[in-house]
Design an enzyme around this catalytic site. Structure first.
Site, mmCIF file in Angstrom:
data_model
loop_
_atom_site.group_PDB
_atom_site.id
_atom_site.type_symbol
_atom_site.label_atom_id
_atom_site.label_comp_id
_atom_site.label_asym_id
_atom_site.label_seq_id
_atom_site.Cartn_x
_atom_site.Cartn_y
_atom_site.Cartn_z
ATOM 1 N N SER A 133 0.844 -1.188 0.000
ATOM 2 C CA SER A 133 0.000 0.000 0.000
ATOM 3 C C SER A 133 0.879 1.237 0.000
ATOM 4 C CB SER A 133 -0.896 0.020 1.237
ATOM 5 O OG SER A 133 -1.588 1.261 1.342
ATOM 6 N N TYR A 142 -2.788 -1.662 10.117
ATOM 7 C CA TYR A 142 -2.767 -1.825 8.657
ATOM 8 C C TYR A 142 -1.481 -1.254 8.073
ATOM 9 C CZ TYR A 142 -4.257 -1.444 3.778
ATOM 10 O OH TYR A 142 -4.332 -1.554 2.411
#
Length: 282
Positions: free
Chosen positions: A156, A170
């Site tokens: 990401s 995350y």
């Protein structure tokens, strides 16, 4: 013309929705047999049925798999080799973003552990069993098949830059994916097994839109996007196709950013977005 993945076989985790769904359709359109892995097997079966209708010359098999369980990943890889004869591509894409993931003071340990189990251990185990399978691949020039294979791991943009809209578990998990991918790339380069991370920007997918469940949350992010819009899952799928195919034969150990310029941005452009979002393959 033969597709870019002609005669190859791939496993795609999280294949039932979002990036996984679009990548499954795209890989099949390029000639790959695909094993569609998802904990939601009904969603994966729907994708398999769509592939069977659109691309009858390839095979698509859906299997229920929890990537947070090592044995289930091993079983999925074994099934792909059994059904397709070899494994050429592993797309470790499945991941979670828990709605209660917050900053260091508020994130509960159970949320942290669950996120690491899926997002980090799942990628580790997917890579581990892909390596074992890809070591058995023999070159077959007549069919356009090479030794080794390609492993693509979904990281990401948050693994590269910080944000004041915290999602600590995350973010940490995706940073781990980047570091793990680089090391795997170096260790296995001379076996012909390539490892690359793909780093999506904010996407208009259920995973993120469910997390950004108010206009305020969405607008807080849109203001920072140079293109003025969220990305589409199909745009990430096209990046994954490049990394999976022989077009990227000299690419390993990269953090491939598909983020609309976000991680290169300081001040965003003025004016309305000029580029409409691309149509989905779904």
């Amino acid at each position: 013309m033969p597709g870019r993945l002609q005669n190859k076989s791939a496993i795609i985790t999280g294949a039932g929705s979002g990036i996984g769904l679009e990548t499954s359709l795209l890989f099949a359109s390029e000639g790959a047999n695909v094993l569609l892995v998802d904990v939601n097997v009904k969603a994966a079966e729907s994708v398999a049925a769509l592939i069977a209708t659109r691309y009858p010359n390839v095979r698509a098999i859906a299997v229920k798999t929890d990537v947070g369980v090592e044995k289930e990943i091993k079983d999925a890889v074994d099934l792909a080799v059994k059904e397709f004869g070899r494994l050429d591509i592993m797309f470790n894409n499945a991941g979670i973003m828990h709605p209660k993931d917050d900053h260091a003071l508020n994130t509960e340990e159970k949320i942290w552990d669950l996120t690491m189990q899926i997002n980090v251990k799942g990628v580790w185990w997917g890579s581990k069993y892909a390596i074992l399978a890809m070591r058995e691949n023999k070159p077959d020039p007549e069919r356009g098949l090479t030794q080794g294979g390609s492993v693509v791991n979904t990281a990401s943009f948050v693994a590269i830059m910080g944000a004041a809209t915290p999602q600590l578990a995350y973010t940490a998990s995706k940073g781990a994916v980047l570091a793990m991918t680089r090391e795997l790339a170096m260790v296995h380069a001379r076996e012909g097994i390539r490892f690359n991370s793909i780093c999506p920007g904010p996407l208009k997918t259920p995973l993120l839109m469910d997390f950004l469940n108010t206009a305020e949350k969405r607008d807080r992010r849109l203001v920072h996007l140079p293109m003025g819009r969220f990305g589409e899952a199909v745009e990430i799928a096209k990046g994954a196709l490049f990394l999976a195919s022989d077009d990227s034969s000299y690419v390993t150990g990269t953090d491939f950013k598909v983020d609309g310029g976000l991680t290169s941005c300081y001040v965003t452009p003025i004016g309305e977005p000029l580029l409409p979002p691309p149509s989905s393959l779904a």
